[in-house]
Motif scaffolding. Structure first.
Motif, mmCIF file in Angstrom:
data_model
loop_
_atom_site.group_PDB
_atom_site.id
_atom_site.type_symbol
_atom_site.label_atom_id
_atom_site.label_comp_id
_atom_site.label_asym_id
_atom_site.label_seq_id
_atom_site.Cartn_x
_atom_site.Cartn_y
_atom_site.Cartn_z
ATOM 1 N N GLU A 190 0.818 -1.214 0.000
ATOM 2 C CA GLU A 190 0.000 0.000 0.000
ATOM 3 C C GLU A 190 0.852 1.264 0.000
ATOM 4 N N ILE A 191 2.057 1.157 0.570
ATOM 5 C CA ILE A 191 2.948 2.321 0.588
ATOM 6 C C ILE A 191 3.312 2.738 -0.834
ATOM 7 N N ARG A 192 3.630 1.759 -1.689
ATOM 8 C CA ARG A 192 4.057 2.125 -3.043
ATOM 9 C C ARG A 192 2.895 2.237 -4.026
ATOM 10 N N ASN A 193 1.700 1.856 -3.592
ATOM 11 C CA ASN A 193 0.518 2.022 -4.443
ATOM 12 C C ASN A 193 -0.671 2.354 -3.543
ATOM 13 N N GLN A 194 -0.893 3.644 -3.336
ATOM 14 C CA GLN A 194 -1.913 4.108 -2.397
ATOM 15 C C GLN A 194 -3.318 3.630 -2.752
ATOM 16 N N SER A 195 -3.572 3.360 -4.035
ATOM 17 C CA SER A 195 -4.913 2.943 -4.465
ATOM 18 C C SER A 195 -5.304 1.585 -3.880
ATOM 19 N N LEU A 196 -4.316 0.819 -3.408
ATOM 20 C CA LEU A 196 -4.604 -0.506 -2.848
ATOM 21 C C LEU A 196 -5.334 -0.422 -1.502
ATOM 22 N N LYS A 197 -5.270 0.748 -0.849
ATOM 23 C CA LYS A 197 -5.855 0.885 0.490
ATOM 24 C C LYS A 197 -7.366 0.656 0.505
ATOM 25 N N THR A 198 -8.008 0.866 -0.628
ATOM 26 C CA THR A 198 -9.467 0.713 -0.678
ATOM 27 C C THR A 198 -9.890 -0.611 -1.310
ATOM 28 N N ARG A 199 -8.928 -1.466 -1.617
ATOM 29 C CA ARG A 199 -9.233 -2.741 -2.279
ATOM 30 C C ARG A 199 -8.875 -3.922 -1.389
ATOM 31 N N PRO A 200 -9.489 -5.094 -1.643
ATOM 32 C CA PRO A 200 -8.992 -6.310 -1.001
ATOM 33 C C PRO A 200 -7.645 -6.679 -1.620
ATOM 34 N N VAL A 201 -6.618 -6.834 -0.773
ATOM 35 C CA VAL A 201 -5.269 -7.129 -1.261
ATOM 36 C C VAL A 201 -4.741 -8.391 -0.589
ATOM 37 N N ALA A 202 -4.203 -9.286 -1.400
ATOM 38 C CA ALA A 202 -3.563 -10.498 -0.882
ATOM 39 C C ALA A 202 -2.161 -10.597 -1.464
ATOM 40 N N VAL A 203 -1.177 -10.784 -0.589
ATOM 41 C CA VAL A 203 0.205 -10.990 -1.024
ATOM 42 C C VAL A 203 0.442 -12.496 -1.064
ATOM 43 N N CYS A 204 0.938 -12.972 -2.199
ATOM 44 C CA CYS A 204 0.990 -14.415 -2.451
ATOM 45 C C CYS A 204 2.415 -14.944 -2.572
ATOM 46 N N ILE A 205 2.591 -16.175 -2.127
ATOM 47 C CA ILE A 205 3.829 -16.907 -2.393
ATOM 48 C C ILE A 205 3.470 -17.978 -3.416
ATOM 49 N N PHE A 206 3.827 -17.713 -4.665
ATOM 50 C CA PHE A 206 3.503 -18.647 -5.739
ATOM 51 C C PHE A 206 4.503 -19.795 -5.739
ATOM 52 N N SER A 207 4.028 -20.997 -6.014
ATOM 53 C CA SER A 207 4.918 -22.152 -6.082
ATOM 54 C C SER A 207 5.485 -22.274 -7.492
ATOM 55 N N ASP A 208 6.413 -23.208 -7.661
ATOM 56 C CA ASP A 208 7.036 -23.420 -8.975
ATOM 57 C C ASP A 208 6.115 -24.142 -9.955
ATOM 58 N N ARG A 209 4.937 -24.553 -9.508
ATOM 59 C CA ARG A 209 4.035 -25.304 -10.375
ATOM 60 C C ARG A 209 3.283 -24.424 -11.366
ATOM 61 N N GLY A 210 3.346 -23.115 -11.163
ATOM 62 C CA GLY A 210 2.696 -22.194 -12.095
ATOM 63 C C GLY A 210 1.231 -21.962 -11.764
ATOM 64 N N GLY A 211 0.617 -21.065 -12.519
ATOM 65 C CA GLY A 211 -0.790 -20.738 -12.319
ATOM 66 C C GLY A 211 -1.040 -20.163 -10.938
ATOM 67 N N ASP A 212 -2.129 -20.598 -10.313
ATOM 68 C CA ASP A 212 -2.490 -20.112 -8.986
ATOM 69 C C ASP A 212 -2.022 -21.050 -7.879
ATOM 70 N N SER A 213 -1.029 -21.863 -8.166
ATOM 71 C CA SER A 213 -0.499 -22.774 -7.158
ATOM 72 C C SER A 213 0.340 -21.979 -6.152
ATOM 73 N N GLY A 214 0.023 -22.139 -4.882
ATOM 74 C CA GLY A 214 0.753 -21.417 -3.848
ATOM 75 C C GLY A 214 -0.177 -21.018 -2.721
ATOM 76 N N ALA A 215 0.307 -20.155 -1.818
ATOM 77 C CA ALA A 215 -0.467 -19.790 -0.634
ATOM 78 C C ALA A 215 -0.424 -18.290 -0.381
ATOM 79 N N ILE A 216 -1.378 -17.820 0.416
ATOM 80 C CA ILE A 216 -1.436 -16.415 0.798
ATOM 81 C C ILE A 216 -0.432 -16.158 1.924
ATOM 82 N N ALA A 217 0.429 -15.157 1.744
ATOM 83 C CA ALA A 217 1.379 -14.777 2.801
ATOM 84 C C ALA A 217 0.676 -13.903 3.832
ATOM 85 N N THR A 218 -0.072 -12.920 3.354
ATOM 86 C CA THR A 218 -0.895 -12.087 4.233
ATOM 87 C C THR A 218 -1.951 -11.386 3.396
ATOM 88 N N ALA A 219 -2.984 -10.905 4.062
ATOM 89 C CA ALA A 219 -4.063 -10.179 3.383
ATOM 90 C C ALA A 219 -4.397 -8.943 4.198
#
Length: 364
Positions: free
Chosen positions: A20-49
């Motif tokens: 949110e610090i580097r993109n202020q517009s994110l403050k009003t949106r649902p934001v999820a920071v992800c750790i993507f796996s090497d399998r590609g696509g949406d494989s991986g887990a949420i680090a924080t939201a």
């Protein structure tokens, strides 16, 4: 002797706040920071939201696919790949602010620390409350982040208190108010008590910390053994004599850049390595450090991460050594690279201070 006073500081949804610090517009949106796996696509887990995403049930550790399903109807929801080098930079700045407030500073993690402030507050909880607010204000001004602070006479209660009024909370628990503060809280609010243990107590009809106090030490011993039962017994009463102890983070320095175009061409990528190493080397010299490990990081076109690192024979502060190793790693990584690289980074770790009083030029 003044009453011991300990702060526990915990940043609210740290990785997402950094974004949110580097993109202020994110403050009003649902934001999820992800750790993507090497399998590609949406494989991986949420680090924080962030807290907006959490209202929809998105939380740390959740598979990215599940999180996207929960936020699927919200067009402005944003899923970002974790940028740990950037988060480390923000954390280092925040920790620098905190250290100035502490008699003793204990680093716990990128988003968490304990401060013993007994001397500077002279054991006054009123002064401690004002000091904690000043600290929160300075972090908001200088780092542009919110944090939650718990204040008490020990680490355990302060940690519980910092989570009490999240986000952006400040909770002061005086010694005489510890038992009444803890009593109504869930047993799972005690640090270290997980779901399985909480469920065991739930089966016994025990839900709150006040309920837990009714269980004698002998019963706890039978359930968990001496060491764990002693911790649970004391924690339910807010007892903890563990000191705040100086502990420095395992630091690494890193830089990562977004490329002008996605590529897996060595010549194109090597030009960025030159620039990154130059910038990283300035940081090494600024902090008077040597490194023994060099690594590179790819964020690929599909937002998955790839890393490769190498340990050197001896610590050095040489930019030539850093660049040579990074380029070797780049060449090796590209030998079987199937996906174009979107972001490219270099990191150095296994850090040590410059030896003796020798000039830094000795290491070039």
């Amino acid at each position: 002797m003044p009453e011991r006073i300990v702060f526990h500081i915990d940043f609210d949804y740290f990785y997402a706040q950094c974004e949110e610090i580097r993109n202020q517009s994110l403050k009003t949106r649902p934001v999820a920071v992800c750790i993507f796996s090497d399998r590609g696509g949406d494989s991986g887990a949420i680090a924080t939201a962030n807290y907006i995403a959490r209202k929809y049930g998105v939380k740390s550790g959740m598979p990215i696919k599940f999180a996207k399903a929960r936020l699927g109807e919200i067009k402005e929801s944003t899923f970002l790949p974790a940028d740990f080098a950037y988060y480390s930079d923000i954390s280092e700045k925040a920790m620098g602010v905190m250290r100035n407030y502490a008699d003793i500073f204990e680093y716990v993690g990128k988003d968490e620390a304990y401060l013993d402030v007994t001397k500077r507050t002279e054991g006054s909880f009123e002064r401690a409350g004002h000091l904690a607010q000043q600290l929160k204000n300075q972090i908001r001004t200088e780092v542009r982040m919110t944090c939650s602070v718990g204040v008490s006479s020990n680490k355990l209660v302060s940690k519980i208190a910092s989570n009490f009024r999240k986000p952006d909370g400040l909770t002061v628990v005086k010694p005489e108010g510890v038992e009444s503060f803890l009593g109504p809280l869930k047993i799972g609010d005690i640090p270290g008590i997980g779901k399985v243990t909480e469920e065991k107590f739930d089966e016994m009809g025990l839900k709150t910390i006040e309920d837990l106090r009714k269980v004698d030490i002998f019963t706890l011993n039978k359930m968990f053994g001496r060491k764990i039962s002693a911790y649970i017994f004391n924690a339910a009463r807010g007892l903890d004599d563990e000191p705040v102890a100086e502990r420095q983070p395992t630091i690494q320095y890193s830089r990562i850049v977004t490329l002008k175009e996605d590529s897996k061409d060595y010549e194109f990528l090597s030009k960025s390595i030159d620039e990154i190493c130059l910038d990283l080397h300035r940081t090494i010299l600024k902090h008077n450090k040597m490194f023994k490990s060099v690594g590179i990081q790819f964020v690929q076109s599909d937002l998955t991460n790839k890393t490769k690192s190498r340990m050197l024979k001896n610590p050095t502060s040489s930019m030539d050594e850093m660049k040579k190793t990074a380029l070797q790693l780049l060449q090796e990584a590209l030998s079987d690279q199937q996906i174009a690289v979107r972001r490219l980074g270099v990191k150095v770790s296994e850090l040590s201070d410059m030896e003796g009083q020798r000039s830094i030029t000795n290491y070039f």
